[in-house]
Design a protein around this motif. Structure first.
Motif, short mmCIF file in Angstrom:
data_model
loop_
_atom_site.label_atom_id
_atom_site.label_comp_id
_atom_site.label_asym_id
_atom_site.label_seq_id
_atom_site.Cartn_x
_atom_site.Cartn_y
_atom_site.Cartn_z
N THR A 96 0.82 -1.18 0.05
CA THR A 96 -0.13 -0.05 0.04
C THR A 96 1.01 1.28 -0.14
O THR A 96 0.76 2.26 -0.88
N PHE A 97 1.86 1.22 0.83
CA PHE A 97 2.78 2.51 0.97
C PHE A 97 3.57 2.66 -0.28
O PHE A 97 3.58 3.86 -0.71
N VAL A 98 4.33 1.83 -0.92
CA VAL A 98 4.74 1.80 -2.05
C VAL A 98 4.01 2.08 -3.26
O VAL A 98 4.38 3.27 -3.77
N GLU A 99 2.64 1.57 -3.20
CA GLU A 99 2.08 2.32 -4.37
C GLU A 99 1.57 3.38 -4.51
O GLU A 99 1.58 4.20 -5.48
N LYS A 100 1.17 3.90 -3.28
CA LYS A 100 0.60 5.17 -2.96
C LYS A 100 1.66 6.37 -3.16
O LYS A 100 1.49 7.15 -4.07
N THR A 101 2.86 6.08 -2.76
CA THR A 101 3.97 6.86 -3.09
C THR A 101 4.42 6.94 -4.40
O THR A 101 4.82 8.17 -4.87
N THR A 102 4.51 5.82 -5.05
CA THR A 102 4.78 5.73 -6.48
C THR A 102 4.10 6.32 -7.17
O THR A 102 4.38 7.29 -8.13
N ARG A 103 2.53 6.50 -7.00
CA ARG A 103 1.37 7.18 -7.69
C ARG A 103 1.70 8.78 -7.31
O ARG A 103 1.48 9.41 -8.30
N THR A 104 2.01 9.17 -6.30
CA THR A 104 2.22 10.47 -6.01
C THR A 104 3.51 10.87 -6.80
O THR A 104 3.52 12.05 -7.28
N VAL A 105 4.75 10.19 -6.95
CA VAL A 105 5.86 10.42 -7.34
C VAL A 105 5.34 10.68 -9.03
O VAL A 105 5.84 11.98 -9.56
N ALA A 106 4.55 9.65 -9.59
CA ALA A 106 4.19 9.84 -11.06
C ALA A 106 3.51 11.10 -11.25
O ALA A 106 3.60 11.64 -12.33
N GLU A 107 2.65 11.62 -10.53
CA GLU A 107 1.86 12.92 -10.69
C GLU A 107 2.78 14.02 -11.03
O GLU A 107 2.37 15.00 -11.51
N HIS A 108 4.17 14.06 -10.22
CA HIS A 108 4.83 15.13 -10.18
C HIS A 108 6.31 14.78 -11.09
O HIS A 108 7.16 15.67 -11.28
N LEU A 109 6.19 13.87 -11.52
CA LEU A 109 7.55 13.33 -12.29
C LEU A 109 8.03 14.27 -13.48
O LEU A 109 7.03 14.59 -14.13
N ARG A 110 9.24 14.65 -13.49
CA ARG A 110 9.59 15.37 -14.76
C ARG A 110 10.74 14.67 -15.33
O ARG A 110 11.39 13.64 -15.02
N GLU A 111 11.22 15.08 -16.62
CA GLU A 111 12.09 14.49 -17.51
C GLU A 111 13.45 14.58 -16.68
O GLU A 111 13.88 15.55 -16.14
N GLY A 112 14.42 13.62 -16.70
CA GLY A 112 15.66 13.57 -16.16
C GLY A 112 15.62 13.07 -14.73
O GLY A 112 16.81 12.91 -14.33
N GLN A 113 14.62 12.94 -13.92
CA GLN A 113 14.70 12.53 -12.55
C GLN A 113 15.04 11.13 -12.50
O GLN A 113 14.76 10.18 -13.27
N LEU A 114 15.82 10.87 -11.11
CA LEU A 114 16.29 9.65 -11.04
C LEU A 114 15.24 9.30 -9.73
O LEU A 114 14.94 9.94 -8.66
N VAL A 115 14.53 8.02 -9.96
CA VAL A 115 13.48 7.60 -8.92
C VAL A 115 14.26 6.29 -8.32
O VAL A 115 14.48 5.15 -9.01
N ILE A 116 14.45 6.04 -7.11
CA ILE A 116 15.15 4.92 -6.23
C ILE A 116 14.20 4.34 -5.40
O ILE A 116 13.71 5.26 -4.43
N LEU A 117 13.77 3.15 -5.41
CA LEU A 117 13.01 2.59 -4.07
C LEU A 117 14.26 1.90 -3.25
O LEU A 117 14.92 1.34 -3.67
N GLU A 118 14.12 2.20 -1.92
CA GLU A 118 14.89 1.78 -0.94
C GLU A 118 14.18 0.79 0.03
O GLU A 118 14.91 -0.10 0.65
N SER A 119 12.98 0.88 0.00
CA SER A 119 12.13 -0.26 0.79
C SER A 119 12.61 -1.53 0.42
O SER A 119 12.66 -2.07 -0.67
N THR A 120 12.53 -2.79 1.53
CA THR A 120 12.77 -4.01 1.13
C THR A 120 11.34 -4.55 0.46
O THR A 120 10.43 -4.31 1.06
N THR A 121 11.73 -5.39 -0.56
CA THR A 121 10.60 -5.76 -1.20
C THR A 121 10.97 -7.24 -2.12
O THR A 121 12.14 -7.65 -1.71
N TYR A 122 10.04 -7.67 -2.88
CA TYR A 122 10.20 -8.91 -3.31
C TYR A 122 10.90 -8.81 -4.74
O TYR A 122 10.81 -7.63 -5.43
N PRO A 123 11.39 -9.78 -5.22
CA PRO A 123 12.18 -9.56 -6.72
C PRO A 123 10.99 -9.36 -7.90
O PRO A 123 10.07 -9.96 -7.89
N GLY A 124 11.39 -8.22 -8.19
CA GLY A 124 10.36 -7.86 -9.63
C GLY A 124 9.50 -6.60 -9.39
O GLY A 124 8.82 -6.10 -10.11
#
Length: 442
Positions: free
Chosen positions: A109-137
């Protein structure tokens, strides 16, 4: 903005790093980059955390007042609850919780919600990195599709995506964020190059791997290794106790071997946000490829059952003193999941509280690091409960004292004087003299 421009900004220290989630992972990460003179911008939904950063007020004890004071006065650090400021950052590092649901399945839930928020404000050239522990894929199958669909941009062409698992050990004086090598997997070579260049500015070593799936698997493997070995010594503890053998003496002696043995320490169960949770991210994912995870699940079963073993030992201790658990007053020492920190996430002490109360005991706790219990999803009933005082009059009124976490600031010699019945799950009373029938190891 292309790769060369971003790399130049990193070299010039004008590359702004946005950290999303200012908890036990995100706040030290902000501090680590700030110490290397990189501009940092923190995001959190919790206004209290943001206000604490702005005022210099510590909210994670082991990180201290000095760090917060420096961050609050710096013109290269800011924190906000306003996520529309995300375009100000050149990189967005997501440090949000990845818990399990009640079925021991990943709660994204937290990862999906945060990613959707990032997507709303994403601009060209930005680097997005997930640091949360999660499953492969996760990065390829969840993060990138959301970012591309909502932004209309394409990963590897318009923006960059990488995965780099956090390796925090709260309260460890020997290894802070900057001193722990950083595993990095990128979605494409340019993303990997950019992410490594970023972490190279502040971390002792970057360890690039071939892709994001591999990086995700690295973190799970680290914590599965610990979970399985802790389960082994927990099982040995129960077996050796039945044989009249002190497992701690065995482990101390075995630990003198300079090769082929790594010492792990038993306890009342697993705590923290990693070891009790991370292995089940892999067991869940392994079902997709029809592969069994017998070692992982058995380790989880053993570790999950340890609080019940502690309760059984408490029953035996009280019985020795001709008392019943039902109606007894029990004091739990240590609410944090590990010594000398204020981190109570997934602490086995909460399960002990629940088990003792279910059996009719009156339960209190002592922990100077956690003076009041904060609201949580799993143990909401304990929110607002406060630590008892540490004095002879208070401690001596309890029928049994259970050492769940062995903080260094606890005077165990005083405890031996004040309590006639002590259940020690951490071998904390080892150097303290005790009377016959006073200390029961669990």
């Amino acid at each position: 903005m292309g790769l060369s421009e971003q790399l130049e900004k990193i070299n010039n220290k004008t590359f702004t790093i946005g950290v999303i989630g200012l908890g036990y992972v995100g706040l030290p990460l902000m501090w680590t980059f700030h110490k290397k003179d990189m501009p940092v911008l923190g995001f959190d939904v919790d206004k209290k955390k943001v206000d604490c950063i702005k005022s210099g007020t510590p909210y994670i004890k082991h990180l201290g007042e000095e760090m917060m004071g420096i961050l609050s006065k710096s013109d290269k650090c800011d924190a906000t609850t306003n996520f529309s400021r995300m375009p100000e950052a050149d990189a967005l590092l997501m440090c949000v919780p990845t818990p399990l649901n009640h079925h021991r399945e990943p709660d994204m839930t937290f990862v999906e919600k945060t990613t959707r928020t990032v997507a709303e404000h994403l601009r060209e050239g930005q680097l997005v990195i997930l640091e949360s522990t999660t499953y492969p894929g996760t990065t390829e199958d969840l993060i990138i599709p959301i970012l591309e669909e909502k932004s209309g941009l394409k990963s590897g062409e318009d923006f960059y995506v990488a995965y780099s698992p956090e390796r925090e050990d709260p309260g460890n004086p020997d290894f802070n964020t900057s001193k722990i090598p950083k595993v990095v997997g990128g979605h494409g070579n340019e993303a990997l190059m950019l992410a490594c260049a970023l972490y190279d500015t502040a971390i002792v070593q970057t360890v690039p791997v071939s892709n994001t799936k591999t990086a995700e698997a690295v973190k799970l493997t680290e914590n599965i290794f610990r979970s399985v070995n802790i389960a082994m010594v927990n099982e040995l503890k129960v077996i050796y106790a039945a044989m009249g053998i002190d497992v701690h003496e065995v482990l101390d002696a075995a630990g003198t071997k300079p090769f082929g043995f790594m010492k792990f320490t038993p306890g009342p169960g697993l705590g923290g946000h990693c070891i009790p949770i991370d292995p089940f991210y892999l067991t869940w994912k392994a079902r997709e490829v029809e592969q069994p995870t017998r070692f992982i699940e058995l380790a989880g079963e053993i570790n999950t059952n340890m609080p019940r073993y502690v309760v059984q030992r408490t029953l035996e201790a009280l019985n020795y003193h001709k008392k019943s658990l039902n109606g007894s007053k029990v004091l739990l020492i240590g609410l944090a999941y590990k010594p000398n920190v204020d981190d109570d996430r997934e602490s086995p002490t909460y399960k002990l509280m629940e088990l003792y109360e279910d059996m009719g005991a009156e339960v209190s706790y002592y922990d100077s690091y956690v003076p009041e219990i904060k609201p949580s999803r799993e143990y909401a009933q304990y929110a607002g409960r406060t630590s008892v005082e540490w004095d002879e009059k208070t401690i001596s009124q309890f029928d049994a004292v259970v050492i769940s976490t062995n903080h260094d600031n606890i005077n165990y010699r005083e405890l031996a004087k004040w309590s006639p019945c002590i259940v020690d799950t951490r071998n904390a009373m080892k150097e303290v003299g005790s009377k016959d029938g006073q200390v029961f190891k669990a």
